[in-house]
Design a protein around this motif. Structure first.
Motif, mmCIF file in Angstrom:
data_model
loop_
_atom_site.group_PDB
_atom_site.id
_atom_site.type_symbol
_atom_site.label_atom_id
_atom_site.label_comp_id
_atom_site.label_asym_id
_atom_site.label_seq_id
_atom_site.Cartn_x
_atom_site.Cartn_y
_atom_site.Cartn_z
ATOM 1 N N HIS A 275 22.245 -46.428 60.790
ATOM 2 C CA HIS A 275 22.025 -45.000 61.036
ATOM 3 C C HIS A 275 20.525 -44.697 61.207
ATOM 4 C CE1 HIS A 275 23.269 -40.673 60.464
ATOM 5 N NE2 HIS A 275 21.956 -40.594 60.265
ATOM 6 N N GLU A 276 19.732 -45.165 60.272
ATOM 7 C CA GLU A 276 18.300 -44.834 60.343
ATOM 8 C C GLU A 276 17.603 -45.587 61.472
ATOM 9 O OE1 GLU A 276 17.340 -42.258 58.940
ATOM 10 O OE2 GLU A 276 19.068 -42.021 57.622
ATOM 11 N N HIS B 112 18.039 -43.695 64.634
ATOM 12 C CA HIS B 112 17.108 -42.575 64.817
ATOM 13 C C HIS B 112 15.770 -43.053 65.404
ATOM 14 C CE1 HIS B 112 19.634 -39.479 63.327
ATOM 15 N NE2 HIS B 112 19.582 -39.804 62.051
ATOM 16 N N TYR C 296 28.165 -35.094 58.131
ATOM 17 C CA TYR C 296 28.002 -35.270 59.575
ATOM 18 C C TYR C 296 29.319 -35.585 60.276
ATOM 19 C CZ TYR C 296 22.966 -35.564 58.680
ATOM 20 O OH TYR C 296 21.688 -35.307 58.293
ATOM 21 N N GLU D 113 22.699 -36.450 65.235
ATOM 22 C CA GLU D 113 23.294 -37.005 64.008
ATOM 23 C C GLU D 113 24.673 -37.614 64.271
ATOM 24 O OE1 GLU D 113 21.893 -37.674 61.388
ATOM 25 O OE2 GLU D 113 20.076 -36.458 61.425
ATOM 26 N N MET E 32 19.658 -39.309 58.695
ATOM 27 C CA MET E 32 18.437 -38.532 58.492
ATOM 28 C C MET E 32 18.823 -37.119 58.100
ATOM 29 S SD MET E 32 15.565 -37.500 61.311
ATOM 30 C CE MET E 32 15.583 -39.139 61.963
HETATM 31 ZN ZN LIG Z 1 20.603 -39.014 60.435
#
Ligand SMILES: [Zn+2]
Length: 316
Positions: free
Chosen positions: A142-143, A146, A214, A164, A1
């Motif tokens: 990853h998403e 979140h 990140y 992150e 994100m």
């Molecule tokens: Zn992210």
């Protein structure tokens, strides 16, 4: 994100997790982070464009099934404004223009919202598909992570490096388990060293010039995991579980992340930051990246540590 809030194409696009201030004042009894979404499973609606290869679509379905089983979205997701089930996921091959006219301003990968709805954006770069980059799959993890974090915290994303870095660690553990390889294998190169002289800066903004991939945030997560193992004798799996789950969930009852951090990890953020100067900075030896990087092979997780080991460490 990416925290890319602001005016995009004349429409206010807000990164949902960027709104969190931990100011929620509802009753905690309604929210149990150990149980999945209470009103039936939290679900997603897949909007997968035909520009995506069939192989990708198949793997996407597998990944979502695994994540839903291993880390179901916690019930507290109820309390996140503008989050509702099913959540739309829009995915397409970056080789074509955004094919979803109902959401004209989407790009990249994010959890985004417009004030009344929240959705997931997965624009898969053509490069990743052409060259079979694992990122074409790990970005899904990853998403999803979140969304899991949003449910776990009722939308309190501070500090950004743990938010992150946590999502990045989740995607790499998933890759390591399911594909036998991850970015841990190459030491997360490049971990940009430019921001480390002021690690507290990572609390506020980790992307941009300081941490474009990140990886510096992820380095800090790995360093914290090592600290927990060495100073407190935690297992490797439990150290990562504590970072990915316990800390985030602790912010439900203690919205001040620094207090929640100290309570969870028995070390203050400042004390932890002070440990980071033990890690060596070297000039990049790769042609394609210029600048100083962190060379920390000793921090890379064990090759045989799986995502499911981490997620079930306290139950083991
Ligand atoms: Zn992210």
């Amino acid at each position: 994100m990416r925290r890319a809030g602001g005016l995009v194409g004349g429409v206010l696009m807000v990164m949902v997790s960027g709104c969190g201030t931990g100011s929620y004042s509802g009753s905690d009894e309604q929210c149990d982070t150990s149980t999945p979404y209470a009103e039936g499973d939290f679900s997603f609606t897949y909007n997968l464009d035909s520009s995506l290869p069939g192989e990708w679509v198949e793997e996407f379905t597998t990944i979502m099934g695994n994540l839903n089983e291993w880390a179901p979205v916690p019930a507290c997701v109820h309390d996140v404004p503008e989050m509702s089930s099913p959540m739309n996921i829009y995915a397409w091959n970056g080789a074509v223009e955004n094919p979803f006219p109902e959401k004209p301003d989407m790009q990249g990968a994010s959890i985004s919202g417009d004030g009344s709805e929240t959705w997931m954006v997965l624009e898969i770069p053509e490069y990743d598909l052409t060259y079979d980059s694992l990122h074409r799959y790990s970005v899904i993890v990853h998403e999803y992570w979140h969304v899991y974090q949003l449910g776990l915290t009722r939308d309190n994303d501070a500090p950004t490096w743990l938010w992150e870095g946590g999502a990045k660690v989740a995607e790499e553990f998933y890759s390591q388990q399911e594909y036998g390889q991850s970015e841990f294998d190459n030491g997360l190169f490049p971990i940009m060293a430019s921001g480390l002289s002021q690690p507290a800066a990572f609390e506020e903004y980790v992307d941009g010039d300081l941490d474009i991939n990140y990886n510096t945030s992820t380095f800090m997560v790995l360093a914290l995991a090592k600290e927990l193992q060495e100073a407190q004798g935690l297992s490797e799996a439990r150290a990562f579980e504590m970072i990915l789950k316990d800390f985030q969930a602790a912010k439900l009852t203690e919205p001040d992340w620094k207090i929640a951090f100290a309570a969870t990890f028995s070390v203050s953020p400042e004390e932890f930051y002070a440990t980071l100067d033990q890690y060596p900075t070297v000039a990049s030896d790769e042609d394609w990246f210029e600048g100083d990087v962190l060379d920390v092979p000793s921090l890379m997780p064990s090759k045989d540590l799986t995502f499911t080991d981490v997620l079930s460490a306290s139950a083991a």
